[in-house]
Design a protein around this motif. Structure first.
Motif, PDB file in Angstrom:
ATOM      1  N   GLY A 163       0.902  -1.218  -0.035  1.00 29.15           N
ATOM      2  CA  GLY A 163      -0.033  -0.079   0.212  1.00 29.15           C
ATOM      3  C   GLY A 163       0.876   1.212   0.010  1.00 29.15           C
ATOM      4  N   ALA A 164       2.084   1.340  -0.436  1.00 28.81           N
ATOM      5  CA  ALA A 164       2.887   2.399  -0.668  1.00 28.81           C
ATOM      6  C   ALA A 164       2.232   3.620  -1.219  1.00 28.81           C
ATOM      7  CB  ALA A 164       4.413   2.055  -0.927  1.00 28.81           C
ATOM      8  N   ARG A 165       2.644   4.456  -1.073  1.00 29.30           N
ATOM      9  CA  ARG A 165       2.135   5.789  -1.933  1.00 29.30           C
ATOM     10  C   ARG A 165       3.349   5.961  -2.965  1.00 29.30           C
ATOM     11  NH1 ARG A 165       0.895  10.711   2.125  1.00 29.30           N
ATOM     12  NH2 ARG A 165       2.928  10.167   3.078  1.00 29.30           N
ATOM     13  N   TRP A 166       2.912   6.825  -4.071  1.00 29.86           N
ATOM     14  CA  TRP A 166       3.741   6.918  -5.219  1.00 29.86           C
ATOM     15  C   TRP A 166       4.018   8.472  -5.500  1.00 29.86           C
ATOM     16  CZ3 TRP A 166       6.375   3.479  -8.109  1.00 29.86           C
ATOM     17  CH2 TRP A 166       5.904   1.924  -7.986  1.00 29.86           C
ATOM     18  N   ILE A 167       5.249   8.805  -6.013  1.00 31.36           N
ATOM     19  CA  ILE A 167       5.482  10.052  -6.423  1.00 31.36           C
ATOM     20  C   ILE A 167       5.963   9.811  -7.978  1.00 31.36           C
ATOM     21  CG2 ILE A 167       7.288  11.808  -6.550  1.00 31.36           C
ATOM     22  CD1 ILE A 167       7.677  11.396  -3.576  1.00 31.36           C
ATOM     23  N   CYS A 168       5.313  10.343  -8.977  1.00 27.70           N
ATOM     24  CA  CYS A 168       5.484  10.552 -10.474  1.00 27.70           C
ATOM     25  C   CYS A 168       6.479  11.468 -10.725  1.00 27.70           C
ATOM     26  CB  CYS A 168       4.437  10.440 -11.149  1.00 27.70           C
ATOM     27  SG  CYS A 168       4.840  10.830 -12.796  1.00 27.70           S
ATOM     28  N   THR A 169       7.808  11.456 -10.923  1.00 26.60           N
ATOM     29  CA  THR A 169       8.781  12.534 -10.889  1.00 26.60           C
ATOM     30  C   THR A 169       8.407  13.205 -12.474  1.00 26.60           C
ATOM     31  OG1 THR A 169      10.641  10.764 -12.023  1.00 26.60           O
ATOM     32  CG2 THR A 169      10.749  11.369  -9.770  1.00 26.60           C
ATOM     33  N   TRP A 170       7.997  12.505 -13.224  1.00 30.69           N
ATOM     34  CA  TRP A 170       7.476  13.218 -14.619  1.00 30.69           C
ATOM     35  C   TRP A 170       6.607  14.430 -14.324  1.00 30.69           C
ATOM     36  CZ3 TRP A 170       2.780  13.292 -17.098  1.00 30.69           C
ATOM     37  CH2 TRP A 170       2.551  13.907 -18.396  1.00 30.69           C
ATOM     38  N   LYS A 171       5.492  14.120 -13.463  1.00 27.53           N
ATOM     39  CA  LYS A 171       4.474  15.129 -13.086  1.00 27.53           C
ATOM     40  C   LYS A 171       5.041  16.372 -12.270  1.00 27.53           C
ATOM     41  CE  LYS A 171       0.509  11.987 -13.234  1.00 27.53           C
ATOM     42  NZ  LYS A 171      -0.768  11.367 -12.491  1.00 27.53           N
TER      43      LYS A 171
ATOM     44  N   ALA B 247       8.038  17.157 -12.236  1.00 28.11           N
ATOM     45  CA  ALA B 247       9.054  17.909 -13.083  1.00 28.11           C
ATOM     46  C   ALA B 247       8.257  19.047 -13.846  1.00 28.11           C
ATOM     47  CB  ALA B 247       9.915  17.046 -14.198  1.00 28.11           C
ATOM     48  N   LEU B 248       7.238  18.633 -14.338  1.00 29.04           N
ATOM     49  CA  LEU B 248       6.098  19.611 -14.961  1.00 29.04           C
ATOM     50  C   LEU B 248       5.885  20.817 -14.130  1.00 29.04           C
ATOM     51  CD1 LEU B 248       3.828  17.223 -16.655  1.00 29.04           C
ATOM     52  CD2 LEU B 248       5.635  18.224 -17.734  1.00 29.04           C
ATOM     53  N   ARG B 249       5.654  20.431 -12.695  1.00 29.78           N
ATOM     54  CA  ARG B 249       5.586  21.600 -11.975  1.00 29.78           C
ATOM     55  C   ARG B 249       6.341  22.769 -11.400  1.00 29.78           C
ATOM     56  NH1 ARG B 249      -0.154  21.880  -9.979  1.00 29.78           N
ATOM     57  NH2 ARG B 249      -1.138  19.869 -10.523  1.00 29.78           N
ATOM     58  N   LEU B 250       7.751  21.978 -11.141  1.00 30.77           N
ATOM     59  CA  LEU B 250       8.866  22.609 -10.353  1.00 30.77           C
ATOM     60  C   LEU B 250       9.741  23.274 -11.741  1.00 30.77           C
ATOM     61  CD1 LEU B 250       9.650  20.046  -8.008  1.00 30.77           C
ATOM     62  CD2 LEU B 250       9.024  22.331  -7.427  1.00 30.77           C
TER      63      LEU B 250
ATOM     64  N   GLY C  53      -1.095  15.230 -15.156  1.00 30.18           N
ATOM     65  CA  GLY C  53       0.026  16.248 -15.532  1.00 30.18           C
ATOM     66  C   GLY C  53      -0.236  17.597 -15.980  1.00 30.18           C
ATOM     67  N   LEU C  54       0.168  18.471 -15.301  1.00 31.56           N
ATOM     68  CA  LEU C  54       0.182  19.983 -15.661  1.00 31.56           C
ATOM     69  C   LEU C  54       1.055  20.267 -16.706  1.00 31.56           C
ATOM     70  CD1 LEU C  54      -1.630  22.315 -15.214  1.00 31.56           C
ATOM     71  CD2 LEU C  54      -0.114  23.128 -13.115  1.00 31.56           C
TER      72      LEU C  54
ATOM     73  N   GLN D 135     -11.604  25.981 -24.048  1.00 32.24           N
ATOM     74  CA  GLN D 135     -12.770  25.226 -23.824  1.00 32.24           C
ATOM     75  C   GLN D 135     -12.641  24.069 -24.750  1.00 32.24           C
ATOM     76  OE1 GLN D 135     -15.208  25.442 -21.880  1.00 32.24           O
ATOM     77  NE2 GLN D 135     -15.060  27.318 -20.973  1.00 32.24           N
ATOM     78  N   GLU D 136     -12.264  24.115 -25.884  1.00 31.24           N
ATOM     79  CA  GLU D 136     -12.154  23.024 -26.642  1.00 31.24           C
ATOM     80  C   GLU D 136     -11.287  21.898 -26.252  1.00 31.24           C
ATOM     81  OE1 GLU D 136     -10.946  21.579 -31.254  1.00 31.24           O
ATOM     82  OE2 GLU D 136     -11.060  23.975 -30.691  1.00 31.24           O
ATOM     83  N   LEU D 137     -10.011  22.458 -25.722  1.00 29.75           N
ATOM     84  CA  LEU D 137      -8.993  21.659 -24.923  1.00 29.75           C
ATOM     85  C   LEU D 137      -9.300  21.029 -23.768  1.00 29.75           C
ATOM     86  CD1 LEU D 137      -5.813  23.699 -26.180  1.00 29.75           C
ATOM     87  CD2 LEU D 137      -6.410  21.284 -26.877  1.00 29.75           C
ATOM     88  N   ALA D 138     -10.146  21.594 -22.934  1.00 26.94           N
ATOM     89  CA  ALA D 138     -10.664  21.302 -21.623  1.00 26.94           C
ATOM     90  C   ALA D 138     -11.609  20.192 -22.180  1.00 26.94           C
ATOM     91  CB  ALA D 138     -11.581  22.535 -20.917  1.00 26.94           C
ATOM     92  N   SER D 139     -12.135  19.650 -23.142  1.00 24.14           N
ATOM     93  CA  SER D 139     -12.637  18.375 -23.313  1.00 24.14           C
ATOM     94  C   SER D 139     -11.966  17.315 -24.375  1.00 24.14           C
ATOM     95  CB  SER D 139     -14.132  18.664 -24.283  1.00 24.14           C
ATOM     96  OG  SER D 139     -14.841  19.556 -23.575  1.00 24.14           O
ATOM     97  N   ALA D 140     -10.856  17.765 -24.278  1.00 26.73           N
ATOM     98  CA  ALA D 140      -9.803  16.590 -25.057  1.00 26.73           C
ATOM     99  C   ALA D 140      -9.714  15.353 -24.662  1.00 26.73           C
ATOM    100  CB  ALA D 140      -8.281  17.439 -25.250  1.00 26.73           C
ATOM    101  N   ARG D 141      -9.545  14.361 -25.475  1.00 27.29           N
ATOM    102  CA  ARG D 141      -9.521  12.885 -24.922  1.00 27.29           C
ATOM    103  C   ARG D 141      -8.303  12.646 -23.839  1.00 27.29           C
ATOM    104  NH1 ARG D 141      -9.804   8.789 -29.707  1.00 27.29           N
ATOM    105  NH2 ARG D 141      -9.983   7.271 -27.856  1.00 27.29           N
ATOM    106  N   ASP D 142      -7.169  13.474 -24.235  1.00 21.98           N
ATOM    107  CA  ASP D 142      -6.223  13.334 -23.274  1.00 21.98           C
ATOM    108  C   ASP D 142      -6.268  14.051 -22.003  1.00 21.98           C
ATOM    109  OD1 ASP D 142      -3.203  14.566 -22.097  1.00 21.98           O
ATOM    110  OD2 ASP D 142      -2.697  12.683 -23.532  1.00 21.98           O
ATOM    111  N   ALA D 143      -6.046  12.990 -20.794  1.00 25.15           N
ATOM    112  CA  ALA D 143      -6.249  13.687 -19.649  1.00 25.15           C
ATOM    113  C   ALA D 143      -5.551  14.889 -18.996  1.00 25.15           C
ATOM    114  CB  ALA D 143      -6.228  12.560 -18.622  1.00 25.15           C
TER     115      ALA D 143
END
Length: 249
Positions: free
Chosen positions: A111-119, A121-124, A187-188, A211-219
């Motif tokens: 049940g370990a928690r996870w850090i995604c270094t890619w996500k 890096a996008l922020r920092l 990812g931001l 608005q268009e991109l806010a409905s894109a398929r990519d999360a």
């Protein structure tokens, strides 16, 4: 976290499948008495029998052959040794951690928690042009990274070693809890990744484009567009924000 240790994990696989890990590597990052995080001496890897042939396309990336893993233990035997070290590590990390989480399931990690270094890096470091593990290595040139220990690329221990240097720097810029929180969300993205607005920052787009991109398929695209709309105060006209991604997939 009681033991102040984050274990960075990297997996190599046989191709597309459910239980086809052929190598796992790890590198620990620990909090020191100086209040800073450091890359530890604890690192290693295991070859794993994937239970099926390794595809030639995948072999061409990591160069692990069927004969290399024929006598290796299976993933369920190896996973506890790599994912639940003696003394514990109740936070795991990986670059684009969703991939590792497909194989490192909660029953294997405790049940370990996870850090995604890619996500993270996008922020920092949003000013950087690219965010792959190896590109971050050469764009940022992390202090103390021994070039040879990070080679060959696309092998589990060297890749985990490189990722650990990114994680160390992240933990020394932001709190552990902040990295965990960012990792729960999509990812931001700092820029639009494709389409007619490719390469533009979100602030450069007009409301209709957002608005268009806010409905894109990519999360990640959806999330990034919606965050910019929220920043502008257009929360009444955008679709409801998606719930945070689960920490354990």
């Amino acid at each position: 976290m009681p033991n102040q240790c984050v274990r960075v994990i990297d997996l190599e696989t046989a191709g597309h499948g459910k239980q086809d890990v052929c190598e796992v590597g790890w590198q620990d990052v620990v909090a020191g008495p100086d209040g800073q995080w450091h890359v530890a001496q604890e690192r290693g890897s295991y070859l794993v029998n994937p239970g099926r042939p390794i595809s030639p396309d995948t072999m061409a990336i990591h160069h692990i052959r069927d004969e290399d893993v024929a006598d290796a233990p299976f993933w369920k035997e190896v996973a506890p040794l790599a994912l639940r070290p003696q003394g514990g590590a109740n936070v795991l990390a990986a670059h684009r951690a969703a991939f590792e989480q497909r194989y490192c399931t909660p029953n294997l990690t405790g049940g370990a928690r996870w850090i995604c270094t890619w996500k993270c890096a996008l922020r920092l470091w949003p000013q950087l042009p690219r965010f792959s593990n190896q590109m971050l290595r050469y764009q940022r040139k992390p202090e103390g990274l021994i070039h040879e220990l990070g080679l060959p690329a696309h092998r589990a221990m060297p890749d985990a070693y490189v990722t650990a240097h990114h994680l160390r720097d992240m933990l020394n810029e932001a709190s552990l809890e902040q990295l965990l929180a960012w990792s729960l969300e999509p990812g931001l993205l700092p820029r639009v990744p494709d389409g007619p607005h490719r390469g533009k920052g979100w602030v450069q787009l007009n409301g209709d484009a957002l608005q268009e991109l806010a409905s894109a398929r990519d999360a990640d695209v959806r999330f990034s567009a919606r965050m910019e709309l929220e920043r502008r105060g257009d929360v009444d006209v955008i679709p409801p924000r998606e719930p945070a991604q689960p920490s354990l997939l």
